[in-house]
Design an enzyme around this catalytic site. Structure first.
Site, short mmCIF file in Angstrom:
data_model
loop_
_atom_site.label_atom_id
_atom_site.label_comp_id
_atom_site.label_asym_id
_atom_site.label_seq_id
_atom_site.Cartn_x
_atom_site.Cartn_y
_atom_site.Cartn_z
CD GLU A 66 -1.74 -2.38 1.59
OE1 GLU A 66 -0.55 -2.63 1.88
OE2 GLU A 66 -2.64 -3.22 1.72
CG PHE A 128 -9.13 -9.90 11.62
CD1 PHE A 128 -7.85 -10.29 12.03
CD2 PHE A 128 -9.43 -9.93 10.27
CE1 PHE A 128 -6.90 -10.70 11.10
CE2 PHE A 128 -8.49 -10.35 9.33
CZ PHE A 128 -7.22 -10.73 9.76
CD GLN A 129 -6.88 -7.56 7.83
OE1 GLN A 129 -7.81 -7.27 7.09
NE2 GLN A 129 -5.75 -8.08 7.38
CE LYS A 178 -17.05 -6.52 4.56
NZ LYS A 178 -16.36 -7.78 4.85
CG MET A 490 22.91 11.65 1.78
SD MET A 490 24.12 12.77 1.01
CE MET A 490 23.12 13.51 -0.29
#
Lengths: 588, 196
Positions: A66, A128-129, A178, A490
């Site tokens: 993501e 969950f999640q 949802k 760097m």
């Protein structure tokens, strides 16, 4: 992407209020906002939205992580000037967006990120999640929304677009439960329109300020324009150029300002700051008037503040009132949209002879220019600066270059000369390694007809190299130049200068990038000498598909000049005389 | 220096976090913060008092305005205004020791709002120094303070409604704006009331 019939149906939703599911409302609203491309990754809490996608004329690109979705949306926005859209599921999907959102926040890039969340009934129960993504992103978004009612979806998304692109742009996140996606509501696009945008109440461009600015410019002997990202954001290129030309004022650019003023313009000094050329920084230190246009006096451009441009009066033209007097105390603040302010200021600016000051700056260039790497003969070594410079020459600068973060980024800024805005896409404020590859994918979707080059280091490239699969799946043509020096370059440079060459955790073993590309069905080639560069670049350009060039460059080269943190702008570390570059040079 | 910000914010979940988070990010400690309903249904009014430099004051106000849920912000620096705080103070007291406290309460124009066999509760409204004065006197007497609850400062500018933003949204400015000299007179009058 749907068919013509779906496009027509989607269009009817926009004109006739219709009962739709929340998931359909998400897409219908995006269509109404002019969105054609989104970047995302499905998951449980966003599945209703994905299920409805096929009914709408929007192209979805499946990313591999993501973070890539957020960077792609960001690259899309930077290349096109439109709002980029990323989609993710709840929990880890949402948290993976965060680095990309922060990247966009620090560089003022308009994004709308849509995340699913668990159903409102279990919100706050550690389901969950489940993660509190509006809480997590609060400091790195312009605004965010938690939506748990279907009827609130369209107004929230429409507001999100307005907020993202207005004033000083930035990312907005819309978190939708949802059950809100599954419920239905009357979708009325027109009625979901947000209240008119409220400009920041502290914007202030007063007569007296304009007059004072004009007066300072008229009487200045050594003025410099400092041009930043705001030039591109407010599309003030013409106005900036008029100001510079009419009053004969040289222009120095920030990293994100590159492209906002043509590199080939005689008044263009180049990049200022930590890795700016010495004459630019010296000129700023000697200047008696700085005209800051759409920039925020970041620590990377000022050096230590106590000694910054001590002789200069300062005019600050800036859209964000919170930036005024934040780092540098200014004498005149013109707080408003850069283009609008310049339009008001220009009629007060008469022609002016700036030749003496310009000559002084030109004279200070001389010695440095002779030592420039571009003028050095081929010594058999492959230097990153040569790669970047040859790339610029061969593409005639007609490419969008997307860089990662580190040494190669600074070499790009120094040796690739940008004539036009939106041709350099780079993470400036946050300095996000892993940005280049996904952002380039977004840029290519925004500008499919443009040649797009990734320039990345071997370290940063590996942070998001999984997006090679996305390139393969979407069959897009991107050219990738890896500046491979076997170090986190760097950081190694800092260890060399400031930590007694203690190269702790910077040597880096990488996969064979050409084989890695091959595993994705992407062609590639390793380049070890300068003589091969042109041929390799041409092969990449003419290849029908994506192409990866693995440039195995000198391992311990450093970016010069460099202003150490805590030093004044004129206290630069210069390329040492025993540098192999100079040893082999004709002029020595 | 002490800054007092008066903010009108949307009355919805999460707004307090956004405002508080801004101060947290700047590592500025909030001395006091009060929130409650305002004269408009959908808006809450906050008074935030914090210690920050004069330059930071400008930046805080500008940053507060950048929050989408913040409708108006006023930085009441030295402007004519009225500030009040409410305190509830519970003091251990028996029927033998009450009368001394009653006297103090009388002097400070506070009120006794609860009384039990072992304790009493004082309600006091006033400026911060007055409340602190009462607390100090109680501490210096034989009384034992059991609990203190203070509301934090609430501040309102004198005169007509000063929020240009809210007026633009249709807020009632009250009387038509007073001419300058009358306004000065009104300010003196209210100054007199406060000093009582």
């Amino acid at each position: 992407m749907g068919t013509d019939a779906t496009a027509q149906a989607a269009h009817e939703h926009l004109t006739t209020p219709t009962r739709l599911t929340g998931a359909e409302i998400v897409w219908a609203t995006l269509v109404g906002e002019g969105v054609t491309d989104v970047f995302g990754y499905p998951g449980g809490a966003i599945l209703p939205v994905y299920d409805a996608l096929r009914k709408f004329p929007i192209r979805h690109t499946l990313v591999r992580h993501e973070q890539g979705a957020a960077h792609m949306a960001d690259g899309y926005a930077r290349a096109s000037g439109k709002v980029g859209v990323a989609i993710a599921t709840s929990g880890p999907g949402a948290t993976n967006l965060v680095t990309g959102i922060a990247t966009a926040m620090l560089d003022s890039i308009p994004l709308v990120c849509i995340t699913g969340n668990v159903s409102s009934k279990v919100l706050g129960t550690d389901a969950f999640q489940e993660v509190d993504i509006t809480g997590i992103t609060l400091p790195v978004t312009k605004h965010n929304f938690l939506i748990f009612r279907t009827e609130d979806i369209a107004p929230a998304i429409r507001s999100a677009f307005q907020i993202a692109r207005s004033g000083r742009p930035g990312p907005v996140l819309v978190d939708i439960t949802k059950d809100a996606q599954q419920g239905t509501a009357i979708f009325d696009f027109a009625a979901a329109k947000p209240r008119p945008y409220r400009p920041h109440p502290m914007l202030r461009v007063e007569e007296s300020g304009l007059a004072q600015a004009a007066e300072l410019i008229r009487h200045s002997k050594r003025p410099i324009i400092l041009a930043g990202h705001g030039v591109t954001e407010s599309e003030a290129m013409e106005q900036l150029r008029t100001l510079a030309e009419r009053a004969q004022i040289p222009v120095a650019l920030t990293l994100l300002g590159l492209g906002g003023f043509p590199a080939s313009h005689p008044l263009n000094l180049g990049m200022m700051g930590m890795h700016g050329e010495s004459w630019v920084n010296h000129a700023i230190q000697e200047s008696d008037l700085l005209i800051a246009c759409g920039m925020r006096f970041d620590d990377r451009v000022t050096g230590t503040l106590a000694t910054y441009a001590p002789k200069a009066k300062k005019i600050h033209i800036e859209v964000d009132p919170a930036e005024i007097n934040k780092n540098v105390k200014v004498d005149v603040a013109l707080v408003g949209d850069l283009r609008a302010v310049l339009e008001e200021l220009l009629p007060r600016i008469p022609g002016r002879d700036g030749s003496a000051w310009i000559k002084t700056i030109e004279a200070s260039k001389g010695a440095v220019a002779v030592h420039d790497i571009k003028n050095l003969p081929d010594s058999g070594h492959l230097w990153a600066a040569h790669v970047v410079h040859d790339l610029w020459r061969i593409t005639a600068g007609n490419a969008i270059v997307v860089t990662d973060v580190g040494q190669h980024q600074m070499w790009e800024a120094q040796y690739f000369h940008h004539e036009h805005p939106r041709t350099l896409i780079t993470s400036g404020g946050l300095g996000t390694m892993g940005f280049a590859l996904p952002a380039a994918i977004g840029a290519k979707f925004a500008c499919p007809e443009k040649e797009v080059w990734v320039i990345a280091g071997d370290g940063g490239f590996q942070m998001t190299s999984a997006e090679l699969s996305t390139i393969a799946q979407e069959k897009i043509k991107i050219n990738i130049a890896i500046i491979n020096n076997g170090y986190l370059g760097m950081v190694r440079q800092w260890q060399q200068f400031f930590y007694e060459r203690n190269y702790e955790a910077t040597p880096l073993v990488s996969p064979d990038f050409v084989k890695l590309a091959d595993a994705h069905g992407i062609r590639g080639r390793a380049v070890r000498t300068r003589a091969e560069v042109a041929d390799a670049v041409n092969e990449a350009r003419s290849a029908p598909g994506a192409f990866l060039l693995n440039f195995l460059v000198e391992k311990e080269d450093s970016v010069y000049p460099m202003i150490p943190v805590g030093s004044a702008l004129h206290e630069m570390i210069r390329r040492p005389d025993n540098d192999p570059l100079l040893e082999s040079a004709d002029d020595k | 220096m002490l800054h007092t910000f008066v903010a009108y914010v949307e009355d919805r979940p999460g707004v307090l976090t956004r405002v508080a988070s801004l101060f947290r990010r700047l590592n500025i400690n909030i001395h006091s913060l009060t929130v409650g309903h305002s004269e408009r249904n959908s808006l809450s009014r906050m008074t935030v008092v914090c210690d920050a430099s004069a330059e930071a004051g400008h930046r805080i106000r500008a940053s507060l305005f950048k929050l989408e849920n913040v409708v108006d912000v006023d930085d009441i620096a030295g402007a004519p205004s009225v500030t009040r705080e409410l305190a509830l103070i519970k003091v251990a007291a028996t029927k033998h020791t009450r009368s001394a406290i009653f006297e103090l309460v009388e002097v400070f124009r506070a009120r006794i709002v609860d009384l039990t066999a072992e304790s009493l509760m004082i309600e006091m409204t006033g400026v911060e120094s007055k409340i602190e004065g009462l607390i100090q006197v109680l501490n210096e007497s034989d009384s034992r303070i059991l609990e203190i609850c203070r509301s934090g400062k609430m501040t309102m500018r004198r005169g007509h409604h000063t929020s240009g933003v809210l007026r633009a949204m249709g807020a009632d400015p009250g009387e038509k704006p007073l001419p300058d000299d009358e306004f000065a007179g009104a300010a003196e009058e209210s100054a007199a009331i406060e000093s009582e």
